[in-house]
Design a protein around this motif. Structure first.
Motif, PDB file in Angstrom:
ATOM      1  N   GLY A 234      29.039  35.777  26.827  1.00  8.32           N
ATOM      2  CA  GLY A 234      30.060  34.760  27.004  1.00  8.32           C
ATOM      3  C   GLY A 234      29.924  33.876  28.216  1.00  8.32           C
ATOM      4  N   SER A 235      29.319  34.360  29.279  1.00  6.43           N
ATOM      5  CA  SER A 235      29.311  33.584  30.513  1.00  6.43           C
ATOM      6  C   SER A 235      27.908  33.428  31.058  1.00  6.43           C
ATOM      7  N   ASP A 236      27.734  32.445  31.935  1.00  6.91           N
ATOM      8  CA  ASP A 236      26.441  32.240  32.589  1.00  6.91           C
ATOM      9  C   ASP A 236      26.078  33.429  33.467  1.00  6.91           C
ATOM     10  N   TYR A 237      27.087  34.087  34.049  1.00  9.50           N
ATOM     11  CA  TYR A 237      26.818  35.237  34.901  1.00  9.50           C
ATOM     12  C   TYR A 237      26.199  36.374  34.091  1.00  9.50           C
ATOM     13  N   GLU A 238      26.734  36.610  32.902  1.00 11.12           N
ATOM     14  CA  GLU A 238      26.175  37.646  32.032  1.00 11.12           C
ATOM     15  C   GLU A 238      24.761  37.288  31.601  1.00 11.12           C
ATOM     16  N   LYS A 239      24.545  36.012  31.277  1.00 14.43           N
ATOM     17  CA  LYS A 239      23.222  35.570  30.833  1.00 14.43           C
ATOM     18  C   LYS A 239      22.201  35.721  31.954  1.00 14.43           C
ATOM     19  N   GLU A 240      22.622  35.345  33.157  1.00 15.26           N
ATOM     20  CA  GLU A 240      21.713  35.460  34.297  1.00 15.26           C
ATOM     21  C   GLU A 240      21.306  36.909  34.516  1.00 15.26           C
ATOM     22  N   GLN A 241      22.281  37.805  34.499  1.00 16.75           N
ATOM     23  CA  GLN A 241      21.991  39.220  34.725  1.00 16.75           C
ATOM     24  C   GLN A 241      21.155  39.784  33.579  1.00 16.75           C
ATOM     25  N   TYR A 242      21.437  39.358  32.371  1.00 17.96           N
ATOM     26  CA  TYR A 242      20.681  39.834  31.216  1.00 17.96           C
ATOM     27  C   TYR A 242      19.196  39.482  31.354  1.00 17.96           C
ATOM     28  N   ILE A 243      18.899  38.233  31.689  1.00 16.67           N
ATOM     29  CA  ILE A 243      17.502  37.817  31.840  1.00 16.67           C
ATOM     30  C   ILE A 243      16.843  38.581  32.983  1.00 16.67           C
ATOM     31  N   HIS A 244      17.569  38.742  34.078  1.00 16.83           N
ATOM     32  CA  HIS A 244      17.074  39.509  35.232  1.00 16.83           C
ATOM     33  C   HIS A 244      16.684  40.916  34.795  1.00 16.83           C
ATOM     34  N   ASP A 245      17.564  41.575  34.044  1.00 17.02           N
ATOM     35  CA  ASP A 245      17.327  42.956  33.642  1.00 17.02           C
ATOM     36  C   ASP A 245      16.207  43.062  32.611  1.00 17.02           C
ATOM     37  N   VAL A 246      16.158  42.115  31.676  1.00 25.08           N
ATOM     38  CA  VAL A 246      15.116  42.157  30.650  1.00 25.08           C
ATOM     39  C   VAL A 246      13.730  42.014  31.273  1.00 25.08           C
ATOM     40  N   LEU A 247      13.578  41.074  32.218  1.00 25.05           N
ATOM     41  CA  LEU A 247      12.277  40.893  32.857  1.00 25.05           C
ATOM     42  C   LEU A 247      11.845  42.162  33.585  1.00 25.05           C
ATOM     43  N   MET A 248      12.790  42.869  34.194  1.00 24.80           N
ATOM     44  CA  MET A 248      12.435  44.113  34.875  1.00 24.80           C
ATOM     45  C   MET A 248      11.975  45.169  33.871  1.00 24.80           C
ATOM     46  N   GLN A 249      12.452  45.070  32.630  1.00 24.87           N
ATOM     47  CA  GLN A 249      12.060  46.035  31.604  1.00 24.87           C
ATOM     48  C   GLN A 249      10.710  45.700  30.979  1.00 24.87           C
ATOM     49  N   VAL A 250      10.452  44.410  30.763  1.00 20.54           N
ATOM     50  CA  VAL A 250       9.272  44.037  29.969  1.00 20.54           C
ATOM     51  C   VAL A 250       8.063  43.634  30.809  1.00 20.54           C
ATOM     52  N   VAL A 251       8.245  43.413  32.131  1.00 19.79           N
ATOM     53  CA  VAL A 251       7.132  42.954  32.965  1.00 19.79           C
ATOM     54  C   VAL A 251       6.723  44.053  33.944  1.00 19.79           C
ATOM     55  N   GLU A 252       5.436  44.237  34.082  1.00 21.00           N
ATOM     56  CA  GLU A 252       4.874  45.169  35.048  1.00 21.00           C
ATOM     57  C   GLU A 252       4.121  44.376  36.107  1.00 21.00           C
ATOM     58  N   GLU A 367      49.323  40.971  53.307  1.00 15.95           N
ATOM     59  CA  GLU A 367      48.936  41.154  51.919  1.00 15.95           C
ATOM     60  C   GLU A 367      47.529  41.726  51.844  1.00 15.95           C
ATOM     61  N   SER A 368      47.291  42.532  50.825  1.00 12.70           N
ATOM     62  CA  SER A 368      45.970  43.127  50.639  1.00 12.70           C
ATOM     63  C   SER A 368      45.195  42.370  49.579  1.00 12.70           C
ATOM     64  N   THR A 369      43.889  42.243  49.788  1.00 12.22           N
ATOM     65  CA  THR A 369      43.070  41.549  48.795  1.00 12.22           C
ATOM     66  C   THR A 369      43.008  42.320  47.485  1.00 12.22           C
ATOM     67  N   VAL A 370      43.389  43.591  47.465  1.00 12.56           N
ATOM     68  CA  VAL A 370      43.343  44.353  46.224  1.00 12.56           C
ATOM     69  C   VAL A 370      44.457  43.959  45.275  1.00 12.56           C
ATOM     70  N   ASP A 371      45.375  43.070  45.716  1.00 13.23           N
ATOM     71  CA  ASP A 371      46.402  42.592  44.795  1.00 13.23           C
ATOM     72  C   ASP A 371      45.804  41.695  43.718  1.00 13.23           C
ATOM     73  N   SER A 372      44.597  41.161  43.957  1.00 18.19           N
ATOM     74  CA  SER A 372      43.963  40.284  42.976  1.00 18.19           C
ATOM     75  C   SER A 372      43.006  41.085  42.111  1.00 18.19           C
ATOM     76  N   TYR A 373      42.646  40.525  40.988  1.00 16.43           N
ATOM     77  CA  TYR A 373      41.713  41.179  40.080  1.00 16.43           C
ATOM     78  C   TYR A 373      40.303  40.708  40.396  1.00 16.43           C
ATOM     79  N   ILE A 374      39.332  41.572  40.149  1.00 23.22           N
ATOM     80  CA  ILE A 374      37.950  41.129  40.226  1.00 23.22           C
ATOM     81  C   ILE A 374      37.312  41.345  38.872  1.00 23.22           C
ATOM     82  N   ASN A 375      36.312  40.550  38.606  1.00 25.47           N
ATOM     83  CA  ASN A 375      35.587  40.674  37.350  1.00 25.47           C
ATOM     84  C   ASN A 375      34.128  40.346  37.625  1.00 25.47           C
ATOM     85  N   PRO A 376      33.302  41.330  37.963  1.00 29.15           N
ATOM     86  CA  PRO A 376      31.916  41.047  38.329  1.00 29.15           C
ATOM     87  C   PRO A 376      31.080  40.502  37.179  1.00 29.15           C
ATOM     88  N   ASN A 377      31.474  40.798  35.950  1.00 30.88           N
ATOM     89  CA  ASN A 377      30.770  40.300  34.770  1.00 30.88           C
ATOM     90  C   ASN A 377      31.800  39.669  33.843  1.00 30.88           C
TER      91      ASN A 377
END
Length: 506
Positions: A234-252, A367-377
């Motif tokens: 759904g997002s560019d962040y997911e796509k970026e991480q996906y390509i990063h992870d795939v290259l680590m799997q398929v390239v030596e 106020e604490s920053t934990v009052d907000s939500y985070i979404n790394p992906n």
């Protein structure tokens, strides 16, 4: 007597050679300059990446470059982490220059032509930053070099008057901007006049040019297979991480002479050095509409990595150095400040946009920053399965003591104080257990931590180290390959917070 004669003859020979050298240099100023430059290099020693670099043109700074300029660190890296030492291998663009006379140059004009001019080609600065920094004259040559490389033309005459140094910068710009030209070699040749003006450029190509159509088909097919896995993300962040992870799997990591500087070596052959990793990452992200640049520099040795644009921010990514055993996210989406101890840009890469630090968001006092939500992906939020609104902070009566409030909130969370996950290791262990028990598919689980642990946890999710903390082992046990998470946080009061994990494992 014979010995004295030999000595006199040697002195005469040396005097004659010296006189000839002076005469040759007087008749050939360019040779004098070359010799002087060589002497200076010998005196100064090897060039340091942190020294001011000489660029043979005035770079243009595009309006959409991000505003901030890259700042060279005070010194270049001295010690490289052992686990990534030697994972380099980038080859600089180099020219084999040859001075010729006017008569030979005139003859070249009779047998050579500009070839493809590239007239009408357009290269948006968001995706082609090296083209963007060139002046109009050099952009003309850039289009010509690109167009000739595209059709495998070897030698041609420049349309514009440029020096050999300017020609080298243009070839470097084309080479860095276009990973799809995987057959283009990092070396080229240039013939020039005594005035220094280049009159012939000869491009070199690697072995894939021997059967380019077949190589293109293999390249396109392998790239399409990788890109297909990102189609439903759904997002560019997911796509970026996906390509990063795939290259680590398929390239030596492995050297492949003459071809390991190309995206082809990584995507098709699955073996490459840093240049191939970086060009593959650049190509695949660009195909997904994500601006990604090929960045060259120094990291103990000549090295290549990437700069990725996400929204309005630019970040450094070194897939090669993340591809260790086990793999990491230690060099993923980092600022220039975070890279300064290990990576220093050189050559034209110093004009790529800066990867600036992003200051923490301001909060009101108390106020604490934990009052907000985070979404790394970031993904489409999953629906929480229980009733009510568990993300909202509960109202607390002022008359109650902090101890009473904390106990009340822990009771509402269904957990006693001695069950609170006090450390990061305890948190990882609990998440691993609950993730394995939950199984694959769309699931949810909850746990409670001290608010003091939140900063460490937030860093773990932002950097991706949470994966090695609990996700990777859980995925192996579940027999799954992919994992998405939306983490939401509720401040319970009394020094504790409740974490809601909406996960999708498949």
């Amino acid at each position: 007597m014979k010995l004295v004669k030999r000595i006199l003859l040697c002195i005469a020979a040396l005097f004659t050679a010296g006189s000839l050298s002076i005469l040759i240099c007087a008749l050939n100023p360019s040779l004098t300059a070359a010799l002087a430059e060589k002497v200076q290099q010998m005196q100064a020693g090897p060039a340091r990446p942190d020294q001011e670099q000489s660029i043979p043109f005035t770079p243009v700074v595009p309006e959409d470059s991000g505003g901030e300029k890259y700042v060279l660190p005070d010194s270049y890296p001295q010690e490289i982490p052992g686990e990534v030492s030697g994972l380099t291998g980038y080859q600089k663009v180099t020219a084999d220059n040859e001075q010729i006379g006017q008569e030979e140059a005139d003859n070249l004009g009779n047998v050579l032509a500009p070839g493809e001019t590239g007239e009408g080609l357009s290269f948006p600065s968001e995706y082609y930053p090296y083209y963007a920094i060139l002046d109009n004259t050099l952009k003309t040559l850039y289009r010509q070099v690109y167009a000739n490389a595209l059709v495998l033309n070897t030698s041609f005459t420049p349309q514009v008057a440029v020096t050999t140094a300017q020609a080298a910068s243009v070839v470097e710009a084309v080479y860095n901007d276009h990973p799809e030209l995987f057959w283009m070699d990092a070396e080229f040749a240039c013939k020039y006049l005594r005035t220094g003006i280049c009159v012939e450029i000869t491009l070199q190509y690697n072995e894939t040019a021997n059967d380019l159509e077949a190589a293109k088909q293999d390249f396109d097919a392998c790239a399409a297979e990788i890109l297909a896995g990102a189609a439903d993300l759904g997002s560019d962040y997911e796509k970026e991480q996906y390509i990063h992870d795939v290259l680590m799997q398929v390239v030596e990591y492995r050297t492949l002479p003459s071809i390991d500087q190309s995206a082809y070596s990584a995507i098709v052959l699955g073996q490459s050095v840093c240049a191939g990793y970086s060009k593959a990452y650049q190509y695949l992200l660009q195909q997904l509409g994500i601006p990604c640049y090929y960045c060259t520099g120094y990291a103990g040795e000549d090295h290549a990595w990437n700069i990725v644009k996400m929204g309005s921010l630019y970040r450094n990514v070194d897939v090669t150095w993340d591809d260790t055993e086990p793999s990491t996210y230690d060099y993923y989406n980092k600022s220039d400040k975070e890279f300064a101890n290990t990576h220093v840009r050189t050559d034209l890469a110093v004009y790529l946009p800066a990867c600036a630090d992003v200051p923490a968001p301001e909060t009101n006092a108390g106020e604490s920053t934990v009052d907000s939500y985070i979404n790394p992906n970031p993904v489409e939020p999953l629906v929480w399965q229980s009733r009510g609104k568990p993300y909202e902070e509960e109202e607390v009566e002022e008359k109650k003591s902090e101890e009473e409030i904390r106990q009340e909130n822990l009771d509402k969370a269904g957990i006693t104080e001695d069950q609170v996950l006090e450390t990061l290791d305890e948190y990882y262990g609990d998440c691993k257990k609950k993730l394995e028990e939950a199984g694959t598919g769309e699931k949810q689980f909850v746990n409670v931590i001290p608010e003091s642990l939140w900063n460490s946890l937030e860093r773990a999710y932002s950097s991706g180290t949470y994966k090695t903390g609990y996700v990777n082992e859980a995925l192996k046990k579940l027999g799954a390959d992919n994992f998405l998470i939306q983490l939401q946080v509720q401040r319970l009061g009394g020094g504790y917070c409740k974490l809601y994990h909406n996960v999708y494992t498949y």
